[in-house]
Enzyme design. Structure first.
Site, mmCIF file in Angstrom:
data_model
loop_
_atom_site.group_PDB
_atom_site.id
_atom_site.type_symbol
_atom_site.label_atom_id
_atom_site.label_comp_id
_atom_site.label_asym_id
_atom_site.label_seq_id
_atom_site.Cartn_x
_atom_site.Cartn_y
_atom_site.Cartn_z
ATOM 1 N N LYS A 171 0.858 -1.175 0.000
ATOM 2 C CA LYS A 171 0.000 0.000 0.000
ATOM 3 C C LYS A 171 0.905 1.239 0.000
ATOM 4 O O LYS A 171 2.050 1.141 0.440
ATOM 5 C CB LYS A 171 -0.932 -0.017 1.208
ATOM 6 N N HIS A 201 -0.330 -5.725 5.389
ATOM 7 C CA HIS A 201 0.272 -6.618 6.386
ATOM 8 C C HIS A 201 -0.689 -6.939 7.521
ATOM 9 O O HIS A 201 -0.514 -7.912 8.228
ATOM 10 C CB HIS A 201 1.576 -6.038 6.927
ATOM 11 N N LYS A 216 -1.748 -10.805 9.992
ATOM 12 C CA LYS A 216 -1.639 -10.965 11.444
ATOM 13 C C LYS A 216 -2.528 -12.096 11.927
ATOM 14 O O LYS A 216 -3.674 -12.221 11.526
ATOM 15 C CB LYS A 216 -2.068 -9.675 12.145
ATOM 16 N N GLU A 276 -1.914 5.146 17.030
ATOM 17 C CA GLU A 276 -0.455 5.068 17.065
ATOM 18 C C GLU A 276 0.045 6.112 18.046
ATOM 19 O O GLU A 276 -0.542 7.189 18.150
ATOM 20 C CB GLU A 276 0.125 5.349 15.678
ATOM 21 N N ASP A 308 -4.281 6.595 4.601
ATOM 22 C CA ASP A 308 -3.175 5.741 5.024
ATOM 23 C C ASP A 308 -3.684 4.486 5.736
ATOM 24 O O ASP A 308 -3.116 3.413 5.575
ATOM 25 C CB ASP A 308 -2.250 6.542 5.951
ATOM 26 N N HIS A 353 -6.736 -0.897 6.200
ATOM 27 C CA HIS A 353 -6.774 -1.717 7.415
ATOM 28 C C HIS A 353 -8.148 -1.691 8.083
ATOM 29 O O HIS A 353 -8.709 -2.723 8.421
ATOM 30 C CB HIS A 353 -5.749 -1.226 8.437
ATOM 31 N N LYS A 378 -2.556 9.497 14.860
ATOM 32 C CA LYS A 378 -1.168 9.454 15.316
ATOM 33 C C LYS A 378 -1.026 10.263 16.586
ATOM 34 O O LYS A 378 -1.846 11.130 16.878
ATOM 35 C CB LYS A 378 -0.259 10.025 14.237
#
Lengths: 506, 300
Positions: A167, A197, A201, A235, A254, A259, A357
């Site tokens: 991505k 990714h 998981k 995050e 993002d 996700h 973030k």
């Protein structure tokens, strides 16, 4: 051809990739060094790579094979999950090659073709090669074009050529379609592996296992019992050195587009007919198609930008003060959004997505919050501290499941009920056996096993959902500032209280 | 470590629970109970391997050491819970005097509720593990033929006493070899006309691998014995030429195929903890082990 030594009943034998090699573009990037190279080593260490596996690096560096091997060696030493083993390293390093050249230079691709053809003979890779594009998306066109013209993208009969891309898969619907078209012209869709990714998981895969392997949860997994669903990815870090990538992209593109929508799809989808890639994808696509945006996007969404503050005891800069960020940037570092899923199971249940973030701590979770019991036969004072029941998939860190419910407080004269939690920790029942997402995904690429990779339809559906929000936001100017180290802008609370809900503190 | 002398199974169970409580974590995520039945010679290594395997499979390890020789009949226990050792719980129990014949009564109160039970005999094992007093509680029964005085004869005992749920470490030791050999057949190799398996004399994995290969590939197998260590080579004769996996040093193997340059494969011999971890990964009957065992040639 069936393998006489692979009995389906024989579950000790690991799934080992067949003879193959991988060509890595962008060998000096963070991702290549911290994730891809160590994952390849870890796979070799677990005996999951074929004996003659080859790794070819391609970059504009004046390196010999040994120099590149040294880079891989250092990356492995520093970042691999499994302990360093000389024997494994020897096996792996024998197959390491390097091609020096510019990404736009046809001669370099001719050289690469030669190296790849030579590996087929010298290492027995049999014409099977994966091209891992660990490079900025802006460079995809030139690399793909050369892979095509040099013939590298063409597989011989009985062999395969695959391409792996990371991505972002575009920045809106149009650019995503363009990218898909571009890749599609060079590689057939079954040979394109998009790495998200998150889907590699264990805990994400566990969402499906928990939902569809158990009898307890599915009966209450619907609008009769569920009040709302909250999907959070927080995050604690800022943008770090990624200013060039992040500015203009923002949190929604993002993280939310890929996700969070994937997590939503896994949480809300119907039971697939089977766990074959097509069946799972069909259900995921149905959910993504059923999603609709609120009428009034402004009231049901929130966006923010982190301001200077203290985080975990350390003073940190605000987004607009970060190096490489224009002081009037309108890129959001926090995004929250209500979505609805229009089907019988979920009608009326808000799905709240949020990501940001520089929040309180690093955590990703999916919380299914239930309605309160229809009647509580207790004194109102007894249940004052009782909240909604919740079922939480903790995706990272501290992977596991939390169930929140009410229980009697001990040693009180009258009955008093308070929220307690029951925990399942992956780390407790299946300690340190959990491989990195990249190991799983790279192995799946080499095996040609596609269920954990989003197809371009899913990517485009994601943009279809998000594009109107991004358009609306682009008209709104500066996002709300929020203090670093907290849980984001205040507007997120208004947005859920409209529906009578509250955010969990994750 | 807590020592309890002249105690009972129930008291040991209570001591583990109270130690957990004292540490502030009365509930645990234990996934199984491992019963190790061993003499003094093997118990320490087997228990340590269990503790190491508990990193992957958090479990309660109960080591039962029958000590019939003394006069007094009593139970002595050493208990370790959590800590640096790993997440598991360990109880090492010495069953003295007459009690040695009633290990069953000590084990029952120590089995974790509603989770699998695995029995492991690191040394001498009963001829029919599933019929053993302890073995009866276990859905998975692990033996190690290599530890017997005559390992090759022991393998025959495993065969005649086999019931679903039995496995032997001689089989687990073969997994990396079998994985390499299976990966060879991921490409077209054509029919195999002969097989030679070479390995250490009296290593039970050698005839077991030969039996597995012979029945899977449907051709005769020649077994050659040498000084080892362990398995040293497998050669498959095909129309195109021989395919060979040779491992002279017990660490690194060379894979040679016709028309392809040789390649190196890391193929280390594994320690007991790694073998035990592999055994505990799946607890249903191992049908492939059963059929390999069944295709073993009778001893002359």
């Amino acid at each position: 051809m069936t393998n006489p030594l692979r009995d389906p009943l024989d579950r000790r034998l690991p799934r080992v990739a067949g003879p193959c090699g991988m060509v890595l573009f962008g060998v000096t990037g963070d991702l290549a060094r911290k994730k891809v190279m160590p994952a390849i080593y870890d796979l070799a260490n677990r005996g999951l790579l074929p004996p003659g596996f080859a790794l070819v690096g391609f970059a504009r560096r004046d390196w010999a094979d040994e120099d590149f091997a040294q880079i891989v060696h250092d990356a492995v030493r520093e970042h691999s999950r499994t302990p360093f083993n000389e024997d494994t390293w020897r096996q792996l390093s024998e197959g390491i090659r390097f091609v020096a050249g510019d990404l736009a230079d046809p001669a370099a691709y001719a050289e690469l073709s030669k190296v790849v053809a030579d590996l087929d003979l010298s290492r027995g890779t049999n014409g099977n090669h994966a091209f891992y594009l660990s490079i900025p998306p802006g460079l995809f066109p030139v690399v793909l074009e050369h892979l095509k013209t040099s013939g590298l993208a063409t597989s011989a009969p009985g062999a395969w050529r695959r391409v792996v891309i990371e991505k972002p898969f575009g920045h809106d619907l149009e650019s995503a379609q363009e990218l898909n078209k571009l890749v599609g012209e060079v590689f057939p869709s079954g040979s394109v592996f998009r790495i998200d990714h998150y889907l590699g998981k264990e805990t994400v895969q566990n969402i499906l296992a928990v939902r569809f392997a158990n009898a307890m949860y599915e009966p209450i997994w619907n609008s009769n019992y569920v009040d709302n669903v909250q999907i959070t990815m927080a995050e604690d870090i800022g943008i770090g050195g990624r200013a060039g990538y992040y500015d203009g992209i923002g949190a929604a593109r993002d993280v939310m587009q890929n996700h969070l929508l994937q997590l939503l799809a896994l949480t809300a989808m119907e039971e697939p007919l089977s766990f074959s890639p097509d069946d799972v994808r069909a259900e995921k696509e149905k959910v993504l198609r059923a999603i609709h945006l609120p009428q009034d996007i402004d009231r049901h969404s929130a966006r923010g930008q982190y301001a200077a503050g203290w985080q975990g005891g350390i003073p940190v800069k605000g987004y607009l003060e970060e190096e490489g960020i224009s002081p009037d940037s309108t890129t959001e570092t926090f995004a929250a959004l209500r979505l609805d899923v229009d089907n019988r199971r979920w009608a009326g249940v808000p799905f709240y997505l949020r990501t940001g973030k520089r929040l309180g701590r690093r955590v990703t979770e999916v919380a299914v919050v239930f309605k309160r019991a229809p009647h509580l036969p207790f004194a109102s004072t007894a249940v004052e501290e009782l909240g909604n029941n919740a079922f939480v998939f903790r995706i990272q860190p501290d992977e596991g499941i939390t169930v929140r419910f009410g229980s009697k407080v001990p040693n009180t004269s009258s009955i008093e009920v308070r929220d307690v939690t029951m925990d399942f920790q992956y780390g407790e029942s299946f300690v340190d056996s959990s491989p990195e997402a990249y190991e799983r995904l790279i192995l799946d690429v080499l095996l040609g096993d596609p269920p954990l990779f989003p197809r371009h339809e899913e990517v485009e559906l994601g943009w279809r959902i998000l594009d109107p929000v991004l358009d609306r936001w682009s008209e709104q100017g500066q996002p709300d500032q929020y203090v670093s180290g907290g849980w984001g802008p205040h507007s997120q609370y208004d947005m859920v209280s409209l529906d009578g809900c509250v955010w969990r503190r994750p | 470590m807590i020592r309890l002398e002249d105690t009972s199974g129930g008291a040991v169970s209570a001591a583990i629970a109270s130690e957990r409580h004292r540490m502030g974590s009365p509930t645990t995520g234990m996934v199984l109970t491992l019963l190790v039945i061993s003499d003094e010679e093997f118990q320490s290594d087997a228990t340590s391997a269990g503790v190491a395997a508990a990193r992957q499979h958090p479990m309660r390890i109960v080591t039962l050491i029958p000590r019939p020789e003394g006069k007094a009949t009593r139970l002595d226990a050493e208990i370790m819970v959590g800590g640096d050792e790993g997440p598991g719980e360990v109880a090492v129990l010495r069953l003295r005097g007459e009690l040695a014949g009633h290990a069953n009564s000590v084990a029952v109160p120590l089995l974790l509720p509603d989770t699998p039970v695995v029995a492991f005999w690191p040394g001498a094992a009963p001829a029919i593990p599933s019929d053993d007093l302890i073995g009866r509680h276990a859905q998975r029964r692990i033996t190690d033929a290599a530890a017997a005085t005559d390992p090759i004869a022991e393998l025959q005992i495993r065969r005649s006493g086999y019931l679903p749920g039995d496995t032997d470490l001689a089989w687990a030791r073969l997994t990396p070899w079998r994985a390499v050999l299976a990966s060879v057949f991921d490409q077209e190799v054509g029919p195999v006309s002969a097989i030679t398996v070479t390995g250490e004399d009296s290593n039970p994995s050698v005839p077991l691998l030969a039996a597995w290969l012979g029945s899977a590939l449907g051709c005769p197998v020649d077994v050659q014995l040498d000084a080892g260590p362990g398995l040293t080579s497998v050669v498959l004769t095909t129309d195109a030429g021989p395919i060979a996996v040779t491992r002279p040093d017990g660490r690194t193997a060379t894979l040679s195929r016709p028309g392809v340059p040789d390649s190196t494969v890391a193929l280390q011999r594994r320690d007991l903890a790694a073998l035990l971890s592999e055994e505990l990964r799946r607890l249903d009957p191992d049908d492939c082990y059963a059929s390999a065992l069944a295709s073993l040639p009778e001893l002359a």
